[in-house]
Design a protein around this motif. Sequence first.
Motif, PDB file in Angstrom:
ATOM      1  N   MET A 111       0.731  -1.309  -0.013  1.00  0.00           N
ATOM      2  CA  MET A 111      -0.160   0.032   0.021  1.00  0.00           C
ATOM      3  C   MET A 111       0.872   1.064  -0.004  1.00  0.00           C
ATOM      4  O   MET A 111       0.667   2.445  -0.697  1.00  0.00           O
ATOM      5  CB  MET A 111      -0.959  -0.117   1.055  1.00  0.00           C
ATOM      6  CG  MET A 111      -2.088  -0.876   1.142  1.00  0.00           C
ATOM      7  SD  MET A 111      -3.270  -0.726   2.723  1.00  0.00           S
ATOM      8  CE  MET A 111      -3.900   1.082   2.310  1.00  0.00           C
ATOM      9  N   ILE A 112       2.018   1.163   0.885  1.00  0.00           N
ATOM     10  CA  ILE A 112       2.859   2.322   0.775  1.00  0.00           C
ATOM     11  C   ILE A 112       3.375   2.578  -0.267  1.00  0.00           C
ATOM     12  O   ILE A 112       3.469   3.925  -1.068  1.00  0.00           O
ATOM     13  CB  ILE A 112       3.860   1.948   2.132  1.00  0.00           C
ATOM     14  CG1 ILE A 112       2.916   2.323   3.299  1.00  0.00           C
ATOM     15  CG2 ILE A 112       4.859   3.200   1.855  1.00  0.00           C
ATOM     16  CD1 ILE A 112       4.050   1.740   4.551  1.00  0.00           C
ATOM     17  N   ALA A 113       3.970   1.475  -1.114  1.00  0.00           N
ATOM     18  CA  ALA A 113       4.595   1.854  -2.267  1.00  0.00           C
ATOM     19  C   ALA A 113       3.643   2.261  -3.317  1.00  0.00           C
ATOM     20  O   ALA A 113       4.036   3.132  -4.174  1.00  0.00           O
ATOM     21  CB  ALA A 113       5.180   0.534  -2.888  1.00  0.00           C
ATOM     22  N   ALA A 144      10.948   3.579   0.420  1.00  0.00           N
ATOM     23  CA  ALA A 144      11.333   2.868   1.520  1.00  0.00           C
ATOM     24  C   ALA A 144      10.009   2.172   2.288  1.00  0.00           C
ATOM     25  O   ALA A 144       9.858   2.249   3.369  1.00  0.00           O
ATOM     26  CB  ALA A 144      12.118   3.846   2.623  1.00  0.00           C
ATOM     27  N   ALA A 145       9.149   1.568   1.360  1.00  0.00           N
ATOM     28  CA  ALA A 145       7.986   1.031   1.863  1.00  0.00           C
ATOM     29  C   ALA A 145       8.244   0.037   2.776  1.00  0.00           C
ATOM     30  O   ALA A 145       7.382   0.116   4.099  1.00  0.00           O
ATOM     31  CB  ALA A 145       7.197   0.430   0.668  1.00  0.00           C
ATOM     32  N   THR A 146       9.066  -1.111   2.955  1.00  0.00           N
ATOM     33  CA  THR A 146       9.039  -1.898   3.968  1.00  0.00           C
ATOM     34  C   THR A 146       9.561  -1.330   5.214  1.00  0.00           C
ATOM     35  O   THR A 146       9.058  -1.619   6.299  1.00  0.00           O
ATOM     36  CB  THR A 146       9.997  -3.207   3.278  1.00  0.00           C
ATOM     37  OG1 THR A 146       9.524  -3.795   2.314  1.00  0.00           O
ATOM     38  CG2 THR A 146      10.290  -4.113   4.570  1.00  0.00           C
ATOM     39  N   TYR A 156       7.203  -1.411   8.909  1.00  0.00           N
ATOM     40  CA  TYR A 156       7.755  -1.433  10.078  1.00  0.00           C
ATOM     41  C   TYR A 156       7.630  -0.544  11.037  1.00  0.00           C
ATOM     42  O   TYR A 156       6.999  -0.671  12.144  1.00  0.00           O
ATOM     43  CB  TYR A 156       9.397  -2.115  10.015  1.00  0.00           C
ATOM     44  CG  TYR A 156       9.376  -3.395   9.560  1.00  0.00           C
ATOM     45  CD1 TYR A 156       8.909  -4.574  10.375  1.00  0.00           C
ATOM     46  CD2 TYR A 156      10.244  -3.850   8.379  1.00  0.00           C
ATOM     47  CE1 TYR A 156       9.022  -5.878  10.077  1.00  0.00           C
ATOM     48  CE2 TYR A 156      10.341  -5.110   8.241  1.00  0.00           C
ATOM     49  CZ  TYR A 156       9.771  -6.216   9.007  1.00  0.00           C
ATOM     50  OH  TYR A 156      10.037  -7.506   8.542  1.00  0.00           O
ATOM     51  N   LEU A 157       7.933   1.122  10.784  1.00  0.00           N
ATOM     52  CA  LEU A 157       7.879   2.116  11.441  1.00  0.00           C
ATOM     53  C   LEU A 157       6.330   2.324  11.928  1.00  0.00           C
ATOM     54  O   LEU A 157       5.879   2.594  12.960  1.00  0.00           O
ATOM     55  CB  LEU A 157       8.455   3.196  10.679  1.00  0.00           C
ATOM     56  CG  LEU A 157       9.979   3.206  10.713  1.00  0.00           C
ATOM     57  CD1 LEU A 157      10.196   4.312   9.933  1.00  0.00           C
ATOM     58  CD2 LEU A 157      10.609   3.364  12.163  1.00  0.00           C
TER      59      LEU A 157
END
Length: 149
Positions: A37-39, A45-47, A51-52
Amino acid sequence: MSNTQNAVILVARILLSFMFIYAGFGKLTDPAGTAGMIAGAGMPAATLLAYLAGAFEFVTGIAVLVGFQTKIVGWALALFCAFTGAVFHSGTVAVPGWPDAALGWINALNGIMLMKNFTLAGAYILLATFGPGAYSLDARRRVSVAIAA
């Protein structure tokens, strides 16, 4: 504040904490879906960001549950909910190869998620403004400071 009001605030904190503890733990143990989703939103730096986000959700969820630093955590979660709602749940979703009927359902769900995020932001603003109630670590710390003084 009455014992009944403090008990209601405790129940509300428990309910408000569950989603973030659960979701944060999920992101920490399996970040792939969130990273996608972030990508998809064009963020780098999606992964790492997954995690953050998982760590933030898990830690703030625990803090709400126990009533620790509630005003700070409440404001942080309100901003987080508004930000993630605007970035990840606004607009339409287009998944290549999916039938229009499925996309209609996904877009309806996405709209509900946007409303959920903004509604939760309001709940966290209330928590930040009015505090965690008597059944919280924040209240115990205030009592300890008052006794020590």
